[in-house]
Design an enzyme around this catalytic site. Sequence first.
Site, PDB file in Angstrom:
ATOM      1  N   GLU A 191     -18.630 -20.056  -5.238  1.00 15.45           N
ATOM      2  CA  GLU A 191     -17.939 -21.020  -5.236  1.00 15.45           C
ATOM      3  C   GLU A 191     -17.846 -21.619  -3.729  1.00 15.45           C
ATOM      4  O   GLU A 191     -16.901 -21.940  -3.074  1.00 15.45           O
ATOM      5  CB  GLU A 191     -16.560 -20.733  -5.801  1.00 15.45           C
ATOM      6  CG  GLU A 191     -16.594 -20.659  -7.096  1.00 15.45           C
ATOM      7  CD  GLU A 191     -15.160 -20.666  -7.739  1.00 15.45           C
ATOM      8  OE1 GLU A 191     -14.235 -20.474  -7.285  1.00 15.45           O
ATOM      9  OE2 GLU A 191     -15.134 -21.039  -9.078  1.00 15.45           O
ATOM     10  N   GLU A 232     -18.953 -18.253 -15.030  1.00 15.68           N
ATOM     11  CA  GLU A 232     -17.397 -18.377 -15.084  1.00 15.68           C
ATOM     12  C   GLU A 232     -16.909 -19.316 -16.114  1.00 15.68           C
ATOM     13  O   GLU A 232     -17.419 -20.506 -15.924  1.00 15.68           O
ATOM     14  CB  GLU A 232     -16.640 -18.360 -13.931  1.00 15.68           C
ATOM     15  CG  GLU A 232     -16.819 -17.225 -13.057  1.00 15.68           C
ATOM     16  CD  GLU A 232     -16.063 -17.193 -11.518  1.00 15.68           C
ATOM     17  OE1 GLU A 232     -14.981 -17.800 -11.727  1.00 15.68           O
ATOM     18  OE2 GLU A 232     -16.380 -16.573 -10.773  1.00 15.68           O
TER      19      GLU A 232
HETATM   20  P1  P53 Z   1      -7.772 -17.158 -10.699  1.00 16.11           P
HETATM   21  C1  P53 Z   1      -9.533 -21.517  -8.149  1.00 16.11           C
HETATM   22  C2  P53 Z   1      -8.689 -20.739  -7.479  1.00 16.11           C
HETATM   23  C3  P53 Z   1      -9.087 -19.621  -6.988  1.00 16.11           C
HETATM   24  C4  P53 Z   1     -10.035 -18.778  -7.518  1.00 16.11           C
HETATM   25  O1  P53 Z   1      -9.075 -17.988 -11.030  1.00 16.11           O
HETATM   26  C5  P53 Z   1     -11.020 -19.826  -8.081  1.00 16.11           C
HETATM   27  C6  P53 Z   1     -10.610 -20.971  -8.604  1.00 16.11           C
HETATM   28  C7  P53 Z   1     -11.447 -21.858  -9.478  1.00 16.11           C
HETATM   29  O2  P53 Z   1     -12.274 -22.585  -8.541  1.00 16.11           O
HETATM   30  O3  P53 Z   1     -12.243 -19.303  -8.431  1.00 16.11           O
HETATM   31  C8  P53 Z   1     -12.815 -18.475  -9.487  1.00 16.11           C
HETATM   32  O4  P53 Z   1      -8.099 -15.828 -10.618  1.00 16.11           O
HETATM   33  C9  P53 Z   1     -13.226 -17.374  -8.787  1.00 16.11           C
HETATM   34  C10 P53 Z   1     -12.697 -16.089  -9.223  1.00 16.11           C
HETATM   35  C11 P53 Z   1     -11.308 -16.141 -10.067  1.00 16.11           C
HETATM   36  C12 P53 Z   1     -11.473 -17.435 -10.984  1.00 16.11           C
HETATM   37  O5  P53 Z   1     -12.038 -18.463 -10.540  1.00 16.11           O
HETATM   38  O6  P53 Z   1      -7.058 -17.839  -9.407  1.00 16.11           O
HETATM   39  O7  P53 Z   1     -14.624 -17.271  -8.635  1.00 16.11           O
HETATM   40  O8  P53 Z   1     -12.784 -15.135  -8.409  1.00 16.11           O
HETATM   41  O9  P53 Z   1     -10.702 -15.351 -10.322  1.00 16.11           O
HETATM   42  C13 P53 Z   1     -10.132 -17.679 -11.731  1.00 16.11           C
HETATM   43  O10 P53 Z   1      -7.115 -17.803 -12.149  1.00 16.11           O
END
Ligand code: P53
Length: 474
Positions: free
Chosen positions: A173, A372
């Site tokens: 990301e 994802e």
């Molecule tokens: P969580 C937003 C915020 C933080 C991480 O997120 C994020 C995103 C989405 O853009 O990225 C991805 O755990 C990331 C993972 C993460 C997943 O989204 O905050 O690649 O590491 O766990 C889900 O609910």
Amino acid sequence: MDKNFLWGGAVAAHQLEGAWNVDGKGVSVADIMTTAQNGHERRITDGVIPEVYYPNHQGIDFYHRYPEDIKLMAEMGFKTFRISIAWTRIFPNGDELQANETGLKFYDDLFDECRRYSIEPMITLSHFEMPYHLVTAYGGWRNRKLIDFFLKYAETVFKRYREKVKYWMTFNEINNQTDYTKAFFMVTNSGLKLTKDDPAAEQLMYQAAHYELVASALAVKMGHAINPKFKIGNMINMTPIYPLTADPDDMLMAQKAMQTRYWYTDVQANGQYPSYVMRYFERSGFNLDITSHDLAALRAGIVDYVGLSYYNSFTVQASANNPTYKFIGEATTVANPTLKASDWGWTIDPKGLRYALNWLNDRYHLPLMIVENGLGAVDKVTNDGKIHDTYRIGYLRAHVEQLKLAVDVDGVNVMGYTPWGCIDLISAGTGQMSKRYGMIYVDQDDSGHGSLKRLRKDSFYWYQRVIQTNGRVL
Ligand code: P53
């Protein structure tokens, strides 16, 4: 769906391995983040403070339990398993000359375990877990030296796992840092520890992103030289941005927002900076270190595929206070009246996935890999040890339906689908355990208490059948 479609699941080292200081592992930026509490964001501390609870230190103890976990993934029928290598297991501080053999051995064993079940490992090189020492001693990715440290790490693992890993991704990301006002994104993407409202934040973000993009391109080129069969992708968070209305001002706002959030992919997939970004640097008076050598490296390191995470969509509205349509992540978004949201406020928008896949296909003409997707939700275990997560099945089913339309009707080339957190793990954004994505339940609470026992949720059996029927039965 193609018979070789890569069904599987995705995780990241720092969110599940635990064993944060075991077998020579160094401290990463994930090791200094607390759990978000009462609406407050995760705190980023100055190093590891002894009495503070850091959820990633234990993860779900995958480091010691992975044979049991891989077995469960195999039972679901996974063709691929996306995981990251913890950079700090290989180079604990990031600037050593010698790699840590015990760390390398761990991933040898892990990848062998996957291969025993014909599960293809898919590896992210840098997933929010860079060595903390590179932050304190070098200032993170604001420093050009980071390119060499990253390449040394990439070369080490490309060579070591040359015969065990075919699919790679460089930076997870990479475009999250568009939201440069958020400390979390700046530290996880780029190891930039900034004070709140730092006036240099935006320029620093672009400089750090530039060095990352050069490192990414050089890694792609190097990887292909080490093994021409490698498929090396980038990885972006794909959150399509819609205009609130058909007012041309809203349309322009949405278009500019998409440019601001996706130029990283333009560089990685087209091999050059788009004109609108170059002009933005000029107009902003940024003084960035971008050499002609760098630009040549970008041209020579185009990715083989575009990896994306997809959770939600954003909506924007133009305003008189924002005549340039400037977009700074979530701070600039408005609610979409047509969409409902998850308990954590993320919009639920399955059709947005079809839209996103088409948009990326139109723009890059490269294979796409959905690495994802998923719903973060609270799960309840019933007395007989079951988890009836119908809401999660509903979310995933609706997204796979749209994925199928993109592939079968629209002709988009999608290589595979690996839903996020196929086994419950620590949330990146909040550090919570209770924000669960998995098809496999893990008994642990937000304070790290629990037996860590693994249980199959209803979604486990649902996904097993999806894979068995190659997506026919949803
Ligand atoms: P969580 C937003 C915020 C933080 C991480 O997120 C994020 C995103 C989405 O853009 O990225 C991805 O755990 C990331 C993972 C993460 C997943 O989204 O905050 O690649 O590491 O766990 C889900 O609910």
